[in-house]
Design a protein around this motif. Structure first.
Motif, PDB file in Angstrom:
ATOM      1  N   THR A   1       0.842  -1.006  -0.120  1.00  0.00           N
ATOM      2  CA  THR A   1       0.125  -0.193  -0.140  1.00  0.00           C
ATOM      3  C   THR A   1       1.031   1.319   0.143  1.00  0.00           C
ATOM      4  OG1 THR A   1      -1.881  -1.274   1.101  1.00  0.00           O
ATOM      5  CG2 THR A   1      -1.765   1.378   1.167  1.00  0.00           C
ATOM      6  N   ASP A   2       2.091   1.102   0.789  1.00  0.00           N
ATOM      7  CA  ASP A   2       2.765   2.339   0.906  1.00  0.00           C
ATOM      8  C   ASP A   2       3.361   2.591  -0.670  1.00  0.00           C
ATOM      9  OD1 ASP A   2       2.268   2.392   3.455  1.00  0.00           O
ATOM     10  OD2 ASP A   2       4.007   1.587   4.175  1.00  0.00           O
TER      11      ASP A   2
ATOM     12  N   LEU B   1       0.874   4.531  -2.637  1.00  0.00           N
ATOM     13  CA  LEU B   1       0.614   5.574  -2.094  1.00  0.00           C
ATOM     14  C   LEU B   1       1.970   6.537  -2.776  1.00  0.00           C
ATOM     15  CD1 LEU B   1      -1.128   5.290   1.419  1.00  0.00           C
ATOM     16  CD2 LEU B   1      -2.036   5.903  -0.946  1.00  0.00           C
TER      17      LEU B   1
ATOM     18  N   ASP C   1       1.776   9.897  -4.622  1.00  0.00           N
ATOM     19  CA  ASP C   1       2.480  11.178  -4.130  1.00  0.00           C
ATOM     20  C   ASP C   1       3.622  11.780  -5.117  1.00  0.00           C
ATOM     21  OD1 ASP C   1       0.952  11.090  -1.664  1.00  0.00           O
ATOM     22  OD2 ASP C   1       2.766   9.834  -0.676  1.00  0.00           O
TER      23      ASP C   1
ATOM     24  N   ALA D   1      -6.897   3.015   2.052  1.00  0.00           N
ATOM     25  CA  ALA D   1      -6.360   4.124   1.709  1.00  0.00           C
ATOM     26  C   ALA D   1      -6.812   4.781   0.568  1.00  0.00           C
ATOM     27  CB  ALA D   1      -4.748   3.765   1.399  1.00  0.00           C
ATOM     28  N   TYR D   2      -7.200   3.936  -0.410  1.00  0.00           N
ATOM     29  CA  TYR D   2      -7.857   4.270  -1.777  1.00  0.00           C
ATOM     30  C   TYR D   2      -9.110   5.237  -1.502  1.00  0.00           C
ATOM     31  CZ  TYR D   2     -10.390   3.450  -6.242  1.00  0.00           C
ATOM     32  OH  TYR D   2     -10.902   3.872  -7.411  1.00  0.00           O
TER      33      TYR D   2
ATOM     34  N   ARG E   1      -8.313   8.494   0.080  1.00  0.00           N
ATOM     35  CA  ARG E   1      -7.586   9.420  -0.638  1.00  0.00           C
ATOM     36  C   ARG E   1      -8.923   9.915  -1.901  1.00  0.00           C
ATOM     37  NH1 ARG E   1      -1.764  10.049  -1.817  1.00  0.00           N
ATOM     38  NH2 ARG E   1      -1.030   9.612   0.333  1.00  0.00           N
TER      39      ARG E   1
END
Ligand code: SF4
Ligand code: SF4
Lengths: 45, 454
Positions: B263-264, B267, B271, B309-310, B313
């Motif tokens: 996931t990082d 992201l 970013d 996370a999706y 965001r």
């Protein structure tokens, strides 16, 4: 309905009769391509 | 018996999928429990088994809702058999051109064995490439659209030929009325101003390979001198994407056992300014970075995290497009397409640098699968026939699997790698596929409900 919320208008059964025109892309799902897993495609018609 | 329904809980949401209609129902815990017993005819059994847990009147009410769904064929919809299109004569829809059996990176997980496919380092000639296009036109039948993918190795190592082939494609389009969609996959190292302009001028879609965070990327994607490449490719990709208004590309990565917290990585891609993303599990056998059965619980957890996370965001207005969560639940492909699978070996083939034809890019170099060449055509009919008939309903594991209409039978090349048989899917791949589908169905359900509310 109180207990159920259907979120789509499914087309699978219908498409048995109508589908198969073949205009859609091939759909590789391997890691190196990310072209198009079939579930992630849309119908071209 | 094949599974008619699939129920699951994803990020706290209870979901019921009716497999044969494709209907997606968001349900409450009571319906979820009812579906352990309910088969469409046994209301009393259901009530008996759940009476201690729920109020009987409530149960009866829930059951009547389920009966309504059955009536409109959105629950326990009838099984679907092979559509008639399968008996048609095969046509070729798309080709993957291995324009360079050579690469300037040494990605540790590369299926092409650092680009040379276990053979010599070789570049495709313009003659082979042009002949491949003509071969495709001769075999695409009445179809108007077709796709051609520049692949390798690293295709930028053979740019003069990519240009020649593109010119040839445009010329043949004018002559035949066909329309080609061109795609090129690159590691970005040689993506300069000149190439950028060429790709934009010629409307070539790009698949850009970045594994996410710098440490993830550099660990698996060093150059030929074993130096990290992140700091060199990232600015190239950023310029590339900016030069086409953020459109017509995919940024894709591979995750391995080393970054199960991927996931990082996703992201990190977001970013860095990209918003059309994908990340996929590595497929490897007996390697330290390979993913195995024992990693699955951790991977499932990570997909839950990715969903969170999706959606977070998305709600912050900083949403991104994630390939596997993108799904049109109402206008997906027809059943014929869903059952047919990836098309490798009949609709889709790869052309090796010397012009030899293989079922797909992953099969290049697996000699027993050589099909012929663009000069002599397909000389081995048995494989295309076999691939064509290796659809979901002819694979024992797939026939009964709830995911069959979304997955369409998995990757033949992976099945061959793990089981020497394209009809026996690779289990870890199936497990991840199913988890990803659950995530996608949940994400789409959330988005659909949000849309309705607004
Ligand atoms: S066999 Fe696998 S890698 Fe080859 S086209 Fe099909 S899904 Fe893609
Ligand atoms: S390949 Fe695996 S996940 Fe896909 S339909 Fe077959 S059994 Fe199911």
């Amino acid at each position: 309905m109180k207990h159920i919320k259907t979120v789509n208008k499914p087309n699978l059964q219908e498409s048995v009769k109508k589908g198969g025109c073949g205009e859609c892309q091939a759909s590789c799902q391997s890691a190196c391509k990310t072209s198009c897993t079939v579930g992630n495609q849309v119908c071209e018609k | 018996m094949s599974e008619k329904i699939h129920k699951f809980i994803q990020n706290g949401m209870y979901i019921l999928l009716d497999v044969n209609s494709g209907a997606v129902h968001v349900i409450d815990k009571m319906i979820y429990d009812i579906m352990d017993t309910f088969d469409g005819t046994n209301d009393d059994d259901v009530v008996l088994s759940l009476r201690d847990k729920y109020d009987e009147a409530e149960l009866r009410e829930a059951l009547s809702e389920l009966h309504e769904l059955i009536k409109i064929k959105e629950l326990f919809a009838p099984d679907i058999d092979v559509p008639p299109t399968f008996s048609d004569i095969g046509i070729v829809k798309s080709l993957c051109l291995m324009v360079a059996h050579d690469c300037n990176l040494r990605c540790k997980y590369c299926f092409a064995d650092t680009g040379d496919f276990g053979g010599g380092r070789e570049l495709m000639s313009a003659e082979v490439g042009e002949r491949a296009i003509d071969y495709l036109i001769e075999h695409m039948g009445h179809r108007i659209h077709s796709e051609v993918d520049f692949f390798g190795g690293e295709p930028l190592m053979n740019m003069p030929v990519v240009r020649r082939i593109t010119e040839h494609v445009r010329k043949r389009e004018k002559e035949t009325g066909k329309v080609f969609k061109l795609t090129l996959t690159t590691n970005g190292l040689m993506l300069n101003e000149e190439n950028r302009k060429f790709f934009n001028d010629n409307n070539i879609s790009l698949v850009l390979s970045l594994d996410g965070r710098k440490e993830t990327h550099d660990r698996m994607r060093p150059d030929a001198g074993w130096h990290g490449t992140y700091d060199r490719v990232l600015p190239n990709f950023q310029k590339m994407v900016a030069s086409r208004d953020g459109k017509n590309y995919y940024l894709r990565g591979t995750y391995t056992k080393y970054n199960l917290d991927f996931t990082d990585d996703v992201l990190s891609m977001a970013d860095a300014g990209f918003d059309i993303l994908s990340i996929e599990p590595v497929v490897a056998k007996d390697m330290p970075y390979a993913i195995g059965e024992s990693d699955l619980p951790r991977i499932y957890e990570e997909y839950d995290r990715l969903v969170e996370a999706y959606l977070a965001r998305h709600r912050e207005g900083k949403g991104f497009f994630f390939f596997h969560f993108n799904m049109d639940l109402s206008n997906g492909p027809c059943v014929a397409k869903r059952l047919a699978g990836c098309g490798a070996g009949h609709e889709y083939m790869a052309v090796a640098a010397n012009g030899d034809l293989y079922p797909c890019h992953q099969f290049v170099g697996r000699e027993r699968y050589r099909l012929g060449s663009v000069f002599e055509g397909v000389t081995d009919d048995k494989w295309p026939e076999y691939f064509r008939h290796s659809h979901v309903l002819n694979k024992e594991k797939c026939r009964d699997c709830w995911a069959r209409f979304f997955c369409s039978g998995g990757c033949h090349a992976n099945a061959d790698l793990f089981h020497d048989d394209i009809r026996e899917p690779y289990e870890v791949g199936c497990a991840i596929q199913k988890k990803r589908l659950e995530c996608a169905l949940m994400v789409q359900a959330v988005l659909a409900m949000e849309k309705e509310q607004s």
